[in-house]
Motif scaffolding. Structure first.
Motif, PDB file in Angstrom:
ATOM      1  N   ILE A 142     -16.309   1.394   8.680  1.00  0.00           N
ATOM      2  CA  ILE A 142     -15.771   2.514   7.909  1.00  0.00           C
ATOM      3  C   ILE A 142     -15.631   2.098   6.445  1.00  0.00           C
ATOM      4  O   ILE A 142     -15.821   0.933   6.093  1.00  0.00           O
ATOM      5  N   SER A 143     -15.281   3.052   5.602  1.00  0.00           N
ATOM      6  CA  SER A 143     -15.109   2.763   4.179  1.00  0.00           C
ATOM      7  C   SER A 143     -13.675   2.350   3.884  1.00  0.00           C
ATOM      8  O   SER A 143     -12.755   2.573   4.681  1.00  0.00           O
ATOM      9  N   SER A 144     -13.520   1.757   2.708  1.00  0.00           N
ATOM     10  CA  SER A 144     -12.221   1.245   2.283  1.00  0.00           C
ATOM     11  C   SER A 144     -11.793   1.919   0.987  1.00  0.00           C
ATOM     12  O   SER A 144     -12.620   2.270   0.145  1.00  0.00           O
ATOM     13  N   ILE A 145     -10.475   2.110   0.857  1.00  0.00           N
ATOM     14  CA  ILE A 145      -9.869   2.514  -0.413  1.00  0.00           C
ATOM     15  C   ILE A 145      -8.841   1.436  -0.724  1.00  0.00           C
ATOM     16  O   ILE A 145      -8.020   1.106   0.144  1.00  0.00           O
ATOM     17  N   ASN A 146      -8.884   0.856  -1.927  1.00  0.00           N
ATOM     18  CA  ASN A 146      -8.056  -0.311  -2.183  1.00  0.00           C
ATOM     19  C   ASN A 146      -7.418  -0.275  -3.570  1.00  0.00           C
ATOM     20  O   ASN A 146      -8.049   0.095  -4.548  1.00  0.00           O
ATOM     21  N   LEU A 147      -6.156  -0.681  -3.622  1.00  0.00           N
ATOM     22  CA  LEU A 147      -5.390  -0.665  -4.876  1.00  0.00           C
ATOM     23  C   LEU A 147      -5.672  -1.867  -5.767  1.00  0.00           C
ATOM     24  O   LEU A 147      -5.265  -1.880  -6.928  1.00  0.00           O
ATOM     25  N   THR A 188       0.842  -1.202   0.000  1.00  0.00           N
ATOM     26  CA  THR A 188       0.000   0.000   0.000  1.00  0.00           C
ATOM     27  C   THR A 188       0.874   1.247   0.000  1.00  0.00           C
ATOM     28  O   THR A 188       0.908   1.986  -0.982  1.00  0.00           O
ATOM     29  N   LEU A 189       1.595   1.492   1.090  1.00  0.00           N
ATOM     30  CA  LEU A 189       2.571   2.591   1.118  1.00  0.00           C
ATOM     31  C   LEU A 189       3.981   2.094   0.799  1.00  0.00           C
ATOM     32  O   LEU A 189       4.800   2.830   0.256  1.00  0.00           O
ATOM     33  N   LEU A 190       4.245   0.823   1.141  1.00  0.00           N
ATOM     34  CA  LEU A 190       5.579   0.253   0.922  1.00  0.00           C
ATOM     35  C   LEU A 190       5.534  -0.771  -0.207  1.00  0.00           C
ATOM     36  O   LEU A 190       4.698  -1.681  -0.196  1.00  0.00           O
ATOM     37  N   LEU A 248      -8.576  -8.695   2.401  1.00  0.00           N
ATOM     38  CA  LEU A 248      -8.521  -8.697   3.863  1.00  0.00           C
ATOM     39  C   LEU A 248      -8.654  -7.284   4.427  1.00  0.00           C
ATOM     40  O   LEU A 248      -9.297  -7.074   5.464  1.00  0.00           O
ATOM     41  N   ASP A 249      -8.067  -6.304   3.749  1.00  0.00           N
ATOM     42  CA  ASP A 249      -8.141  -4.911   4.203  1.00  0.00           C
ATOM     43  C   ASP A 249      -9.563  -4.366   4.052  1.00  0.00           C
ATOM     44  O   ASP A 249     -10.057  -3.640   4.922  1.00  0.00           O
ATOM     45  N   VAL A 250     -10.206  -4.717   2.939  1.00  0.00           N
ATOM     46  CA  VAL A 250     -11.596  -4.285   2.724  1.00  0.00           C
ATOM     47  C   VAL A 250     -12.489  -4.884   3.806  1.00  0.00           C
ATOM     48  O   VAL A 250     -13.317  -4.190   4.417  1.00  0.00           O
ATOM     49  N   GLU A 251     -12.326  -6.175   4.071  1.00  0.00           N
ATOM     50  CA  GLU A 251     -13.146  -6.859   5.077  1.00  0.00           C
ATOM     51  C   GLU A 251     -12.949  -6.242   6.462  1.00  0.00           C
ATOM     52  O   GLU A 251     -13.917  -6.096   7.228  1.00  0.00           O
ATOM     53  N   THR A 252     -11.715  -5.868   6.775  1.00  0.00           N
ATOM     54  CA  THR A 252     -11.423  -5.263   8.079  1.00  0.00           C
ATOM     55  C   THR A 252     -12.116  -3.911   8.218  1.00  0.00           C
ATOM     56  O   THR A 252     -12.708  -3.598   9.261  1.00  0.00           O
ATOM     57  N   LYS A 259     -12.067   1.609  -5.443  1.00  0.00           N
ATOM     58  CA  LYS A 259     -10.891   1.041  -6.114  1.00  0.00           C
ATOM     59  C   LYS A 259     -10.096   2.187  -6.733  1.00  0.00           C
ATOM     60  O   LYS A 259     -10.642   3.042  -7.419  1.00  0.00           O
ATOM     61  N   ILE A 260      -8.779   2.201  -6.450  1.00  0.00           N
ATOM     62  CA  ILE A 260      -7.893   3.194  -7.061  1.00  0.00           C
ATOM     63  C   ILE A 260      -6.808   2.478  -7.848  1.00  0.00           C
ATOM     64  O   ILE A 260      -6.501   1.309  -7.583  1.00  0.00           O
TER      65      ILE A 260
END
Length: 204
Positions: free
Chosen positions: A176-181, A12-14, A166-170, A191-192
């Motif tokens: 809260i909402s999710s932003i996912n690559l 994500t960042l790394l 897994l990040d979306v599910e969490t 989705k970005i």
């Protein structure tokens, strides 16, 4: 309303999957285990490195904790090779300009602090939670709820930014909402294609 971002790290960042895979491969070679790079990559993207080690330790009659110790040691040597994801420095600078608060919740261990310091971005985060922080692992929302409650974050404007299902599910479990690559087509998930997209979404 100003958003708040809680960030995953690996993928994500790394841009760290090459280092992670190299660390796993070295570990498997040390224990004479078969290593299928693509299968391992797909598995850790869907689940986690810890789940992978537990699975294979069970299969070969090994101690998963010992496997993980060797892997963590190998990965620590590779920390200096981990670059930022494309657009990461820009998006964090933009959040600073906008007065947006950032947090981290990652399955990475406490070596995350050193990696972020070495990359010169640690100052962007109000609090960093790792796998050593004592919270239940994803997809449990425990760590996210801790941050939401501690800092009185508005759930409607708080986003967990990640790269796996897994990040979306969490995020969804935390309300809260999710932003996912990577993940598309799910409710409450944006989705970005690159991290820079976040600037355009929230500058509208």
């Amino acid at each position: 309303m100003t958003p708040t971002f809680i960030w995953d790290l690996d993928g994500t960042l790394l841009d760290s999957y090459e280092a992670i895979l190299a660390g796993i491969q070295e570990t498997y070679e040390q224990f004479n285990l078969s290593y299928d790079r693509e299968e391992v990559r797909n598995f850790i993207l869907r689940y986690s490195v810890k789940d992978l080690l537990v699975r294979d330790a069970d299969q070969y009659g090994l101690d998963s904790e010992e496997l993980n110790r060797v892997r963590a040691s190998s990965l620590k040597e590779k920390n200096t090779q981990i670059p930022l994801m494309d657009g990461a420095r820009e998006i964090l600078a933009w959040t600073a300009e906008q007065g947006i608060q950032n947090f981290v919740y990652t399955h990475k261990s406490d070596n995350a602090f050193q990696v972020l310091a070495d990359l010169g971005i640690a100052q962007h985060f109000t609090e960093i939670l790792t796998s050593d922080s004592g919270f239940a692992r994803k997809p449990s929302p425990e760590a996210l709820l801790y941050l939401i409650n501690k800092y009185q974050l508005d759930k409607a404007n708080t986003y967990y930014v990640g790269d796996r299902l897994l990040d979306v599910e969490t995020a969804i479990r935390a309300g809260i909402s999710s932003i996912n690559l990577q993940i598309d087509g799910l409710e409450k998930n944006l989705k970005i294609d690159t991290l820079r997209d976040i600037m355009y979404i929230f500058s509208k």
